[in-house]
Scaffold this motif. Structure first.
Motif, PDB file in Angstrom:
ATOM      1  N   GLY A  16       8.074   3.982  -4.280  1.00  0.00           N
ATOM      2  CA  GLY A  16       7.218   4.926  -3.541  1.00  0.00           C
ATOM      3  C   GLY A  16       5.992   5.348  -4.306  1.00  0.00           C
ATOM      4  O   GLY A  16       5.392   6.380  -4.001  1.00  0.00           O
ATOM      5  N   ILE A  17       5.600   4.559  -5.295  1.00  0.00           N
ATOM      6  CA  ILE A  17       4.385   4.945  -6.030  1.00  0.00           C
ATOM      7  C   ILE A  17       3.210   4.028  -5.704  1.00  0.00           C
ATOM      8  O   ILE A  17       2.126   4.182  -6.226  1.00  0.00           O
ATOM      9  N   LEU A  18       3.448   3.050  -4.821  1.00  0.00           N
ATOM     10  CA  LEU A  18       2.376   2.132  -4.460  1.00  0.00           C
ATOM     11  C   LEU A  18       2.469   1.845  -2.968  1.00  0.00           C
ATOM     12  O   LEU A  18       3.547   1.542  -2.449  1.00  0.00           O
ATOM     13  N   ALA A  19       1.323   1.933  -2.313  1.00  0.00           N
ATOM     14  CA  ALA A  19       1.279   1.614  -0.880  1.00  0.00           C
ATOM     15  C   ALA A  19       0.712   0.212  -0.690  1.00  0.00           C
ATOM     16  O   ALA A  19       0.076  -0.325  -1.595  1.00  0.00           O
ATOM     17  N   ASP A  20       0.931  -0.354   0.483  1.00  0.00           N
ATOM     18  CA  ASP A  20       0.311  -1.639   0.799  1.00  0.00           C
ATOM     19  C   ASP A  20      -1.192  -1.495   0.676  1.00  0.00           C
ATOM     20  O   ASP A  20      -1.775  -0.534   1.172  1.00  0.00           O
ATOM     21  N   GLN A  22      -2.847  -0.919  -1.914  1.00  0.00           N
ATOM     22  CA  GLN A  22      -3.230  -0.067  -3.034  1.00  0.00           C
ATOM     23  C   GLN A  22      -3.019  -0.848  -4.329  1.00  0.00           C
ATOM     24  O   GLN A  22      -2.180  -1.759  -4.376  1.00  0.00           O
TER      25      GLN A  22
END
Lengths: 133, 466
Positions: A16-20, A22
């Motif tokens: 949960g520390i990286l989004a698509d 990003q």
């Protein structure tokens, strides 16, 4: 085959520390790579040797898909600890079982030999047939 | 994990320093409804519905005389009926923007390059009086038409005779040694706008001219763009000589710009070609300030005191509106590019069939937004509250979400989301797994021809180790 960076990105997304779409900041990326190398080295001490040297982010990692998933799940856990995110019970269990599978797969079983003298002394002898009257 | 609100409604405010603000609001206006469920929302600026066509050439201005609409396209004056039928009346020389003012009997037209014209409903007449000038502006007060003149002159025409001028009624606005730019009457007072001063006049009832400057009220501030002058019932609006937009009420001059719009205007190649238009709908009053060379249009909302942008097409270009009149119980506007006349209509979601691209770039949010300054934010869900159920019958409308973690310098992938089918008023518009950030702004882009209303936003966040 995949790169160390792809493994890091997948784990970071799961943590949960990286989004698509990003990109990890360089600081977080270095930290994640450090966690990955430390984890692989530590596993080696526990007899799980994936045959990987210390990797760079761009390095291709030659391991099979099942091993890749085990690495990702356990790196996810380490990233969540690093960023103080609450770890769901299911994820924790998935990490443990993935590691146990790796242990079972990579555990080194040394060949065992027997002392010939003991073999002579204790191996069952041929029992002479009793004569009959 | 907590679901927390964060601000999504706001103006256009792109500061020179982007961390201060890089907000953009395009083709929306801000509606404040303190007694509503949502105290502030972004409402869609109306689309443009075809109403009439006139000849070739660009629109140069519109006016109303005795309940009929008149417009100048190219070099031709047209009348336009309530059914949208246009009729050519005659030739208006020049190429620049015109001002059309009614004195009750005549439509008086200034072109900036010829003496004024009048049209009385049957005859178009070019002024010949030696005391008339190539005025750019005309205004009407107390049965008398008033023009800007040569140099620092203000020209007061004869009573009820707009093309006749007694030379004694040509006066010099002499408070400052500047040239006259424009005149405008408002609530009984006449303002003479020079390059670097504004002189308010009042009607003395006698003498030549029967007007005097209001004592101690000259403003050391001029008019930069002649046609930025516009007024409604409460205010006179204009772009000042210092490139700041102002409004006047009585003798009070009030800046209505801000550092962000000031920086934008200063970056245009020129802003002398700006024009202003006022209009009012839904009890809201607006001042539209459009820059030809800057290729940008700004919209000031009197109620909120905030600016947003209007544009045409998908590249943020200057909006099509060139002029406005409320007539035939319709909001009628002219197209700045051609002779088209449109009705500004809340139930039309294109500009004469062309896409209206609406956009909102939010403020940056960070740990402080959620009560923990300095903490990183993990965002697992973003909910954008819009008026759902507005999709077309045959296709669900889509909205694009992007985010920027560097205050709008770079933007991430376009994340499309549908907004539910037509009539699905309970649809939740959400995005998931939005990663971690120190600060982030969101961009929402909408192009589907439907009613887009942005209400508020909530985010499921966790505040983490910083």
């Amino acid at each position: 085959m995949t790169t160390a960076q792809e493994i890091i990105n997948n784990s970071a997304r799961d943590a949960g520390i990286l989004a698509d779409g990003q990109a990890l900041t360089s600081g977080v990326n270095s930290s994640a790579l450090h966690l990955l190398n430390r984890m692989i080295a530590r596993w080696r001490n526990s007899d799980v040797d994936l045959g990987l040297p210390e990797v760079l982010a761009a390095d291709t990692v030659f391991i099979d898909v099942a091993d890749e998933e085990a690495i990702e799940v356990n790196l996810t856990l380490r990233l969540m600890v690093r960023f103080k995110r609450p770890i769901p019970t299911g994820l924790s269990q998935a990490g443990e079982s993935a590691f146990e599978e790796l242990q079972a797969k990579y555990m080194i079983i040394n060949e065992s030999g027997f002392d010939p003298a003991l073999t002579q002394k204790y191996l069952p002898r041929k029992i002479p047939r009793q004569s009959t009257i | 994990m907590a679901l927390l609100p964060f601000p999504v409604v706001g103006p256009t405010y792109v500061n020179r320093s982007l961390p201060v603000s890089a907000q953009v609001t395009r083709n929306f206006y801000i509606d404040l409804s303190p007694q509503g469920n949502e105290p502030a929302s972004l409402q869609p600026f109306p689309g443009l519905k075809p109403f009439a066509t006139t000849g070739s050439g660009k629109n140069r201005g519109m006016g109303v005389l005795n309940g009929a609409l008149y417009t100048i396209t190219g070099t031709t004056l047209y009348s336009v009926t309530s059914l949208g039928v246009s009729t050519s009346i005659g030739t208006i020389n020049g190429t620049g923007r015109c001002v059309l003012e009614s004195d009750g009997t005549n439509l008086v037209i200034t072109t900036g390059s010829t003496k004024p014209y009048t049209y009385d409903g049957s005859t178009l007449t070019l002024g010949t009086d030696v005391d008339l000038a190539n005025s750019s502006t005309v205004t009407y007060n107390n049965r008398r038409v008033i023009y800007d003149g040569n140099d620092a002159d203000v020209i007061f025409a004869d009573l009820d005779s707009p093309l006749d001028v007694n030379s004694l009624n040509v006066t010099i606005a002499e408070s400052e040694p500047d040239d006259m730019r424009g005149v405008l009457a408002h609530n009984g007072q006449v303002y003479a706008f020079g390059e670097s001063s504004i002189e308010p006049y009042y009607n003395t009832g006698s003498g030549n001219p029967p007007y005097s400057v209001v004592t101690n009220s000259v403003e050391q501030l001029g008019l930069h763009a002649v046609h930025s002058l516009a007024s409604n019932k409460d205010f006179v609006y204009f772009l000042g000589s210092d490139l700041v937009p102002y409004r006047i009420s009585g003798l009070s001059v009030q800046p209505i710009g801000n550092p962000a719009i000031g920086q934008a205007i200063r970056n245009y190649p020129t802003s002398a070609d700006a024009f202003g238009v006022t209009f009012r709908f839904d009890s809201l009053s607006f001042y539209l300030l459009s820059f030809k060379s800057g290729n940008e249009t700004w919209l000031f909302n009197e109620q909120s005191g905030l600016w947003t942008n209007l544009s045409s097409g998908t590249d943020g270009s200057q909006h099509l509106i060139s002029d406005y009149q409320f007539i035939y119980n319709k909001h009628i506007v002219a197209d700045r590019k051609n002779g088209n006349i449109y009705e500004m209509d809340f139930d039309t979601f294109t500009d004469n069939g062309d896409v209206i691209q609406r956009q909102r770039d939010t403020l940056s949010i960070d740990g402080g937004t959620f009560g923990a300054p300095g903490n990183v934010v993990f965002m697992d869900r973003l909910e954008l509250k819009i008026e759902t159920g507005a999709s077309l019958i045959d296709a669900e409308a889509q909205i694009i979400m992007q985010f920027s973690d560097d205050n709008g310098r770079t933007w991430g992938n376009e994340n499309f989301a549908t907004i539910g089918q037509q009539g699905d008023y309970t649809y939740k518009l959400e995005w998931f797994a939005l990663g971690m950030f120190t600060n982030r702004m969101f961009r929402f882009i909408m192009t589907d021809p439907i009613k887009w209303v942005i209400l508020s936003a909530n985010a499921e966040v966790e505040l983490g180790y910083g």
